[in-house]
Design an enzyme around this catalytic site. Structure first.
Site, mmCIF file in Angstrom:
data_model
loop_
_atom_site.group_PDB
_atom_site.id
_atom_site.type_symbol
_atom_site.label_atom_id
_atom_site.label_comp_id
_atom_site.label_asym_id
_atom_site.label_seq_id
_atom_site.Cartn_x
_atom_site.Cartn_y
_atom_site.Cartn_z
ATOM 1 N N ASP A 125 0.810 -1.222 0.000
ATOM 2 C CA ASP A 125 0.000 0.000 0.000
ATOM 3 C C ASP A 125 0.840 1.268 0.000
ATOM 4 O O ASP A 125 0.314 2.346 0.283
ATOM 5 C CB ASP A 125 -0.931 0.007 1.212
ATOM 6 C CG ASP A 125 -0.179 -0.081 2.523
ATOM 7 O OD1 ASP A 125 1.008 -0.438 2.502
ATOM 8 O OD2 ASP A 125 -0.777 0.206 3.576
ATOM 9 N N GLU A 126 2.137 1.202 -0.295
ATOM 10 C CA GLU A 126 2.994 2.385 -0.326
ATOM 11 C C GLU A 126 3.862 2.365 -1.579
ATOM 12 O O GLU A 126 4.297 1.296 -2.021
ATOM 13 C CB GLU A 126 3.903 2.454 0.911
ATOM 14 C CG GLU A 126 3.182 2.781 2.198
ATOM 15 C CD GLU A 126 4.136 2.934 3.358
ATOM 16 O OE1 GLU A 126 3.710 3.415 4.408
ATOM 17 O OE2 GLU A 126 5.321 2.564 3.214
ATOM 18 N N CYS A 805 -28.049 -25.595 63.840
ATOM 19 C CA CYS A 805 -26.931 -25.199 64.695
ATOM 20 C C CYS A 805 -27.301 -23.938 65.457
ATOM 21 O O CYS A 805 -27.800 -22.968 64.861
ATOM 22 C CB CYS A 805 -25.686 -24.978 63.846
ATOM 23 S SG CYS A 805 -24.271 -24.356 64.764
ATOM 24 N N CYS A 808 -24.653 -20.805 63.976
ATOM 25 C CA CYS A 808 -24.772 -20.249 62.622
ATOM 26 C C CYS A 808 -26.140 -20.449 62.002
ATOM 27 O O CYS A 808 -26.353 -20.057 60.850
ATOM 28 C CB CYS A 808 -23.714 -20.863 61.711
ATOM 29 S SG CYS A 808 -23.883 -22.651 61.512
#
EC number: 2.7.7.7
Length: 885
Positions: A125-126, A805, A808
């Site tokens: 491209d150049e 329990c 918890c």
């Protein structure tokens, strides 16, 4: 810079006008041209690798505005810009195929070539254009009044160092009125001999900008692609200018603005200084910007670097580049490469041969196409590869002379280069595993030379290679009549085909006469009856053999099989085409004889089926091809090569001719064909031979095995293998346990959500809470919480084996409840001990701050008393275990 390129003289350094044309997002424009619906939409071109959407290699400006850049992955681009279009690069030979982009670049170059013969293509491209001759011609026309610059010719034109192109034009106009207005400033920066060229520098660049506008307009009109341009006095400055204003714009870099631009330009932005050499220059000179090189003299630069590079650095720091625009419409080299990152590393010899074959195939195709288009041949080949040696990537490049252009030769040369330049190519003890994995592989050819008009060896080589490929694929036998027809262009196709059949039948008559020797009727043979031809003799012998001996004809002779020839003759009869008298009579006889042979075979098919198994095997070995009727019923296709061999053997058996004995060398197949067959087979099933995919076989005769109790697999009877296998089962059991635990936790969490929330409890403050900051109430998670009565559960679990329990509130199995409670006890004890130690340390530190000059023994006593006092308010761990239930 060490390059063997042509250069201009130092006296003409400011006389040239060089133009660089750079296509804007070229790959994206090619995709938009093929798919017009993609125009004005964010678009990116991605490589074939499907991982995370593929790697982006080109992005248009609409996508760049959304933050998408190159080297991103497709998925990242989708996150930044959901409406982006991702175009896939075509994939051939398991790698990206950029041929359509190269063809588009050639289309643009064809337009550029009309403006100047000094065209140098830098990439797809150049391209550089030296338009000095055009500028000089227009300068003369301007002085004579035949040419004048128009404002519309400078649309989208910019000049470095000027707010607009109008300011630059005004400065040039004022200088026409006073040509020597800037001589004082010029004399400080330029040599006295260069002042005439410096005075005309700006007007020449402005005329070059008008030419650049014409070039860009022609490219847009004829190809549909947009491009940008840079206008300067040399290639390096033109490339810098082209990238300053994009897209679809052009930029002039005036000679007097180069120094100010270099003051803030990084060294790596200059062409030739973006790699390792640029890093060495920055480290050696201790600089960062290009303008800082000016303070070094040419002698200093030559002393720090070599003479050539030192001179080049001295000139380029002052905006001088003497490299000429070399006319090069075609590429200097043809190459292809592929990366193998991560798990895709090449670790096996078969894998390496496969990829060398793929790259060589592409090189071969492009060489053939390049020879047809450009009439040149390559003489040099370079193989590049990157190996993983002790965890480090080591890049290597090796070259050799290129004499043969077929795929097989390129593969052999490439593999020999890698082997010869690798210390240990194969892993010790292995014949197919590489010692060092390969991460990158590339092949390129170059050093082209033009082929003269009388040199046709290369063209013949490609023609022979194409014919060899057709023979391997099985297309060559069907093309033989076509080759004969092409040699005689003046004859018609019908006449040539009939002549071919006539010659064939005449040759068959001669062979039959030689095989029979003496005819069955000597008088008739001596008289040479003209009415008795080859077909009648063969029919007579055939009926006699069937009637007397009762033999069964297992295959039709090659001359009369319903093959291409008889089908063609039948078609000639149906279409009504008339040939010569001899060919027409022979065709009718051949057709009639073929029909009789088919009838005889049909009558004797039952007898043929009742033959013994040994006779069947013998017949199948002698006659490899079945009659056409049987093959069509079976629905099987036969190899053309096998068919030709079998019919040839049948001809020897039927006519009684003894086949000639062949030597061992003659019995071997063609070397070239065998090699091509090996290449084809390796391409089709190369993955089956991958070393990295090989599974070792367990030899029970060497290592005894025992049977696993859980899975029943046979395991080597050794400690390491047994332990590894047991660990595997343990890991599976642990995984199942974890999954069941997670399911229970999710069930409990859903149950907690369904329960009613309990009202919050008010915290009770102790009476002595305000007297001391350290005599606080016991924390909520203290050991005393264990003895408090807990409210009853509002909702019982559905499972009678589950209890809640008290700590918890989790539902635990009755069997696991003691272990669960022990966990809470241990956790509360740990928290209590940590808090107790914290209070002790804090109190000791505070007392040390109050009385820092106390003696050591006294402070130690007070510390002990503080510890005893602080611990008296709470129960110790010994008291907890000593109290009774």
């Amino acid at each position: 810079m060490s390059s063997a390129r042509s250069h201009v003289s130092m006296q003409n350094k400011y006389d040239r006008v060089v133009l660089l044309v750079d296509m804007d997002c070229f790959f994206c424009q090619v995709e938009e041209k093929q798919h017009p619906e993609y125009r004005n939409r964010p678009l990116a071109v991605v490589q074939y690798n499907p991982w995370r959407g593929g790697g982006i290699i080109a992005v248009n400006y609409a996508a760049r505005a959304k933050g998408v850049t190159r080297h991103m992955r497709g998925d990242e681009a989708k996150d930044l810009c959901p409406e982006i279009v991702l175009c896939q690069v075509p994939n051939i030979r398991e790698k990206a195929d950029t041929s359509k982009y190269r063809d588009a670049g050639k289309e643009v170059a064809n337009v550029l070539q009309r403006f100047t013969q000094l065209l140098e293509r830098a990439s797809v491209d150049e391209a550089y254009l030296d338009i000095t001759e055009t500028v000089n011609h227009r300068m003369q026309q301007m002085q004579s009044g035949a040419f004048a610059l128009q404002p519309q010719e400078l649309v989208n034109t910019f000049a470095v160092g000027y707010p607009s192109i109008g300011d630059y034009v005004n400065k040039i106009t004022n200088r026409f009125a006073n040509p020597y207005m800037d001589d004082e400033r010029y004399q400080m920066s330029y040599d006295q001999n260069d002042l005439p060229a410096v005075r005309q520098s700006d007007i020449r660049l402005l005329i070059g900008a008008s030419v650049a506008g014409e070039v860009r307009a022609a490219v847009k009109k004829e190809t549909g692609y947009e491009c940008s341009a840079g206008i300067a006095h040399n290639k390096i400055l033109a490339k810098l200018a082209a990238g300053m204003n994009k897209p679809n714009k052009q930029t002039i870099l005036p000679l007097t603005e180069t120094a100010s631009l270099f003051d803030s330009l990084p060294v790596g932005k200059i062409k030739g200084l973006g790699g390792k050499f640029g890093e060495v220059v920055c480290e050696t000179l201790g600089i960062k910007f290009m303008g800082q090189v000016v303070k070094f003299s040419e002698v200093d630069l030559q002393r720090k670097f070599d003479e050539k590079n030192g001179t080049w650095l001295f000139n380029i720091s002052r905006g001088i580049d003497l490299e000429a625009v070399t006319p090069r419409f075609y590429s200097k080299s043809i190459g292809c490469c592929k990366k193998f990152p991560g798990r895709n590393n090449i670790t096996g010899l078969k894998t390496l041969q496969h990829w060398l074959g793929e790259l060589s195939s592409e090189i071969n195709d492009r060489l053939e196409k390049d020879f047809i288009e450009n009439n040149r041949r390559a003489k040099h080949m370079v193989v590049q590869y990157v190996q993983d040696i002790d965890g480090e990537e080591v890049a290597s490049s090796r070259s050799t002379a290129l004499r043969d252009y077929d795929q097989e030769s390129i593969v052999r040369l490439s593999l020999d280069l890698i082997k010869a330049n690798t210390k240990t190519f194969l892993r010790p003890g292995s014949e197919s595993a590489l010692n060092n994995a390969i991460k990158f592989l590339g092949i390129s050819v170059g050093k082209f030379e033009t082929v003269s008009s009388g040199q046709n060896k290369l063209q013949e080589m490609f023609a022979n290679q194409a014919a060899k490929k057709r023979r391997v694929s099985g297309d060559e036998p069907g093309q033989l009549p076509k080759v004969e027809m092409e040699k005689k262009q003046k004859q018609t196709d019908e006449f040539k085909m009939k002549s071919f059949f006539a010659n064939y039948l005449q040759g068959a008559k001669k062979e039959d006469a030689k095989a029979d020797g003496i005819s069955a009727n000597p008088l008739a043979a001596a008289a040479g009856a003209p009415n008795k031809n080859f077909v009648e003799e063969y029919k007579h012998k055939l009926h006699a053999a069937v009637r007397t001996e009762g033999t069964v004809l297992t295959s039709t002779p090659a001359e009369f099989k319903e093959s291409f020839f008889s089908q063609y003759l039948k078609q000639q009869k149906k279409t009504g085409q008339q040939g010569s008298v001899t060919s027409r009579e022979d065709s009718l006889d051949v057709q009639e004889l073929a029909e009789e042979l088919d009838a005889i075979e049909a009558d004797n098919s039952k007898d043929f089926e009742e033959d013994t198994e040994e006779e069947t095997e013998l017949t199948s070995d002698t006659h490899m091809s079945k009659p056409e009727g049987q093959s069509s019923d079976a629905g099987q296709e036969q190899d053309p090569n096998t068919l030709n061999d079998s019919t040839g053997n049948d001809l020897y058996v039927e006519t009684g001719i003894v086949p000639p004995t062949l030597t061992e060398d003659e019995l071997k197949p063609s070397t070239s064909k065998r090699k091509f067959d090996e290449i084809e087979s390796s391409v089709s099933n190369y993955k089956e031979c991958y070393v990295e995919f090989a599974v070792p076989n367990l030899r029970t005769d060497i290592l005894p095995t025992i049977k696993c109790d859980q899975c029943g697999a046979n395991i080597p009877d050794e400690v390491k293998s047994l332990q590894t296998h047991r660990d595997h089962h343990f890991a599976q059991e642990l995984s199942r346990t974890l999954r069941s635990t997670e399911r229970e936790e999710r069930t409990q969490s859903r149950q907690k959500i369904s329960l009613k929330p309990t009202p919050p409890k008010k915290s009770k403050k102790t009476a002595g809470s305000g007297s001391s900051s350290y005599s606080t109430a016991p924390p909520s998670n203290s050991i005393t919480k264990f003895f408090r009565a807990k409210p009853t559960q509002e909702q019982a679990p559905s499972d009678p084996q589950m209890n809640q329990c008290p700590e918890c509130k989790a539902f635990i199995k009755c069997v696991d409840m003691p272990e669960h409670l022990d966990y809470h006890v241990a956790r509360n004890l740990q928290r209590e001990l940590n808090q107790q130690d914290l209070r002790t340390r804090t109190a000791a530190l505070n007392k040390e701050k109050i009385s820092p000059v106390q003696p050591k023994k006294q402070s130690q006593k007070k510390l002990n008393s503080t510890i005893s006092a602080s611990s008296s308010g709470t129960k110790t761990i010994a008291q907890f275990f000593s109290q009774s239930n």
